[in-house]
Design a protein around this motif. Structure first.
Motif, PDB file in Angstrom:
ATOM      1  N   UNK A   4      27.714  28.532  26.346  1.00 39.11           N
ATOM      2  CA  UNK A   4      28.005  28.264  24.935  1.00 39.11           C
ATOM      3  C   UNK A   4      27.933  29.511  24.066  1.00 39.11           C
ATOM      4  N   UNK A   5      27.649  30.671  24.675  1.00 35.79           N
ATOM      5  CA  UNK A   5      27.591  31.922  23.935  1.00 35.79           C
ATOM      6  C   UNK A   5      29.001  32.476  23.711  1.00 35.79           C
ATOM      7  N   UNK A   6      29.149  33.313  22.675  1.00 43.49           N
ATOM      8  CA  UNK A   6      30.446  33.885  22.341  1.00 43.49           C
ATOM      9  C   UNK A   6      30.638  35.250  22.990  1.00 43.49           C
ATOM     10  N   UNK A   7      31.876  35.583  23.269  1.00 44.64           N
ATOM     11  CA  UNK A   7      32.238  36.904  23.789  1.00 44.64           C
ATOM     12  C   UNK A   7      33.590  37.307  23.228  1.00 44.64           C
ATOM     13  N   UNK A   8      33.878  38.599  23.282  1.00 44.66           N
ATOM     14  CA  UNK A   8      35.180  39.129  22.896  1.00 44.66           C
ATOM     15  C   UNK A   8      35.931  39.457  24.187  1.00 44.66           C
ATOM     16  N   UNK A   9      37.117  38.884  24.343  1.00 38.82           N
ATOM     17  CA  UNK A   9      37.858  39.015  25.592  1.00 38.82           C
ATOM     18  C   UNK A   9      39.270  39.507  25.303  1.00 38.82           C
ATOM     19  N   UNK A  10      39.702  40.508  26.087  1.00 32.47           N
ATOM     20  CA  UNK A  10      41.073  40.992  25.968  1.00 32.47           C
ATOM     21  C   UNK A  10      41.854  40.631  27.225  1.00 32.47           C
ATOM     22  N   UNK A  11      43.090  40.144  27.007  1.00 33.63           N
ATOM     23  CA  UNK A  11      43.970  39.766  28.104  1.00 33.63           C
ATOM     24  C   UNK A  11      45.209  40.650  28.126  1.00 33.63           C
ATOM     25  N   UNK A  12      45.784  40.824  29.316  1.00 35.52           N
ATOM     26  CA  UNK A  12      47.062  41.522  29.397  1.00 35.52           C
ATOM     27  C   UNK A  12      48.200  40.512  29.264  1.00 35.52           C
ATOM     28  N   UNK A  13      49.426  40.968  29.441  1.00 36.68           N
ATOM     29  CA  UNK A  13      50.586  40.090  29.261  1.00 36.68           C
ATOM     30  C   UNK A  13      50.672  38.989  30.312  1.00 36.68           C
ATOM     31  N   UNK A  14      49.930  39.162  31.404  1.00 29.79           N
ATOM     32  CA  UNK A  14      49.912  38.144  32.456  1.00 29.79           C
ATOM     33  C   UNK A  14      48.683  37.249  32.381  1.00 29.79           C
ATOM     34  N   UNK A  15      48.001  37.309  31.248  1.00 26.10           N
ATOM     35  CA  UNK A  15      46.806  36.498  30.994  1.00 26.10           C
ATOM     36  C   UNK A  15      45.646  36.840  31.918  1.00 26.10           C
ATOM     37  N   UNK A  16      45.629  38.085  32.395  1.00 27.44           N
ATOM     38  CA  UNK A  16      44.501  38.580  33.171  1.00 27.44           C
ATOM     39  C   UNK A  16      43.561  39.369  32.252  1.00 27.44           C
ATOM     40  N   UNK A  17      42.267  39.254  32.496  1.00 25.58           N
ATOM     41  CA  UNK A  17      41.285  39.908  31.635  1.00 25.58           C
ATOM     42  C   UNK A  17      41.276  41.413  31.897  1.00 25.58           C
ATOM     43  N   UNK A  18      41.295  42.190  30.807  1.00 29.61           N
ATOM     44  CA  UNK A  18      41.204  43.653  30.930  1.00 29.61           C
ATOM     45  C   UNK A  18      40.099  44.221  30.034  1.00 29.61           C
ATOM     46  N   UNK A  19      39.396  43.349  29.319  1.00 26.61           N
ATOM     47  CA  UNK A  19      38.284  43.813  28.502  1.00 26.61           C
ATOM     48  C   UNK A  19      37.351  42.663  28.181  1.00 26.61           C
ATOM     49  N   UNK A  20      36.037  42.936  28.208  1.00 30.70           N
ATOM     50  CA  UNK A  20      35.050  41.883  27.943  1.00 30.70           C
ATOM     51  C   UNK A  20      33.851  42.513  27.237  1.00 30.70           C
ATOM     52  N   UNK A  21      33.407  41.854  26.181  1.00 31.82           N
ATOM     53  CA  UNK A  21      32.278  42.364  25.393  1.00 31.82           C
ATOM     54  C   UNK A  21      31.397  41.194  24.970  1.00 31.82           C
ATOM     55  N   UNK A  22      30.102  41.327  25.261  1.00 32.32           N
ATOM     56  CA  UNK A  22      29.128  40.324  24.846  1.00 32.32           C
ATOM     57  C   UNK A  22      28.027  41.007  24.041  1.00 32.32           C
ATOM     58  N   UNK A  23      27.751  40.462  22.877  1.00 25.21           N
ATOM     59  CA  UNK A  23      26.756  41.038  21.973  1.00 25.21           C
ATOM     60  C   UNK A  23      25.658  40.019  21.693  1.00 25.21           C
ATOM     61  N   UNK A  24      24.436  40.525  21.547  1.00 23.11           N
ATOM     62  CA  UNK A  24      23.298  39.636  21.314  1.00 23.11           C
ATOM     63  C   UNK A  24      22.293  40.321  20.393  1.00 23.11           C
TER      64      UNK A  24
END
Length: 348
Positions: free
Chosen positions: A38-58
């Motif tokens: 249930x925690x939030x994260x910042x996620x970046x996807x490429x044009x194929x909907x694959x993850x290329x960036x992930x950031x979790x802050x607390x």
């Protein structure tokens, strides 16, 4: 934030290949990830909907006792997970901006991140923007270095101080920018009336550094550390009085005159990564002659944009002066920052 999305962990596909290296580095990663559902994260996807960036802050408070030495501060922002797949678009800088914006909004005293020594590019990135080697976490093969950024510390280095704006001995200016370049270069400053799809995953959008090219002779007076208020001019057929707006605050790194470059290729290689202008446009400016390349850090978007009418009537800017570039008084700048909703924590 272009293709960076705000998601809960439960909305993210843990089976995406992106997480394989994190799984290898951190035993129990999958269980930890599921506990954060249930925690939030910042996620970046490429044009194929694959993850290329992930950031979790607390946010943490008072004491962090699982690092050596312990971190003591009232409000501490932990960068819990920070991974990017580098693809030449300066997305790492956009994540740094998210981290520092979050820290300012949460009034954090300190940010910290733990990084394995093997991740040289990530270490270089965080150190560029003021994170300093502080200590260690873990032991043996799971030993990481701890890097901290003191959010209220001014060193005089624009990059390390980012996003803080140092008022001491700096001059303040207003600089105009045409609408067609404004929001794709300064994405956090996009107007509510604009199409968000103009924001793309490209270096001049993502980067904290920006290069703006113009031919105004007067910009030569800009010096390292000077502060610039960006002024988005009116679109064609619209009344400037109510559609031209102050939107952002930047800090000047340098100004280069065209004469400092041996030829166009040297000029292009300098400007291309951080300028919204494409090669043909840069060639146009170069052939026009006497062009100037202003390199700045993009420190903050105004929370409340200030239209030209209010800049004149409420803040005292002169209606009949040339609005391409001119100096602001300290009082005018401080009033713009106040009325624009800039956090006091950013202004030092």
């Amino acid at each position: 934030m272009n293709n960076i999305l705000h998601k809960t962990f439960s909305e993210v596909d843990l089976n995406d290949p992106f997480f394989q290296s994190l799984r290898a580095d951190y035993p129990g990663f999958d269980d930890w990830f599921k506990r954060k559902s249930e925690q939030d994260a910042f996620v970046q996807y490429d044009d194929n909907n694959k993850i290329i960036g992930f950031l979790y802050l607390k946010m943490e408070y008072d004491l962090v006792d699982d690092v050596t030495p312990n971190i003591l501060a009232k409000r501490i922002l932990k960068v819990g997970t920070f991974k990017i797949e580098a693809h030449g678009t300066k997305m790492g800088e956009q994540f740094i901006k998210i981290i520092t914006d979050y820290a300012v909004n949460e009034e954090a005293d300190i940010c910290y991140v733990t990084i394995y020594e093997k991740h040289n590019s990530l270490i270089n990135l965080v150190q560029q923007f003021g994170f300093e080697l502080y200590g260690t976490k873990g032991t043996d093969s799971h030993k990481e270095n701890v890097y901290i950024k003191q959010m209220k510390k001014i060193t005089g280095d624009i990059n390390k101080d980012f996003p803080l704006i140092n008022l001491n001995s700096s001059r303040k200016y207003l600089l105009s920018i045409y609408p067609e370049y404004h929001s794709i270069m300064f994405p956090d400053s996009i107007l509510t009336t604009e199409d968000k799809n103009i924001i793309k995953d490209v270096s001049y959008t993502n980067s904290i550094h920006k290069i703006y090219v113009c031919s105004m002779e007067s910009v030569q007076r800009l010096k390292y550390g000077d502060i610039v208020v960006l002024y988005r001019t009116a679109e064609n057929s619209k009344n400037a009085e109510y559609s031209s707006v102050a939107t952002s605050i930047c800090v000047v790194e340098n100004v280069k005159d065209q004469s400092e470059f041996v030829n166009f290729n040297e000029f292009y290689n300098y400007a291309c990564k951080y300028s919204v202008f494409d090669k043909n446009e840069l060639y146009y400016w170069f052939c026009k002659g006497k062009c100037k390349a202003i390199k700045m850090t993009y420190n903050s978007a105004l929370v409340k944009r200030i239209v030209r009418h209010k800049l004149i009537e409420d803040i005292g800017l002169q209606r009949n002066q040339y609005w391409g570039f001119f100096e602001l008084t300290n009082k005018q700048f401080e009033t713009i920052a106040e009325k624009g909703g800039i956090s006091n924590l950013l202004i030092n």
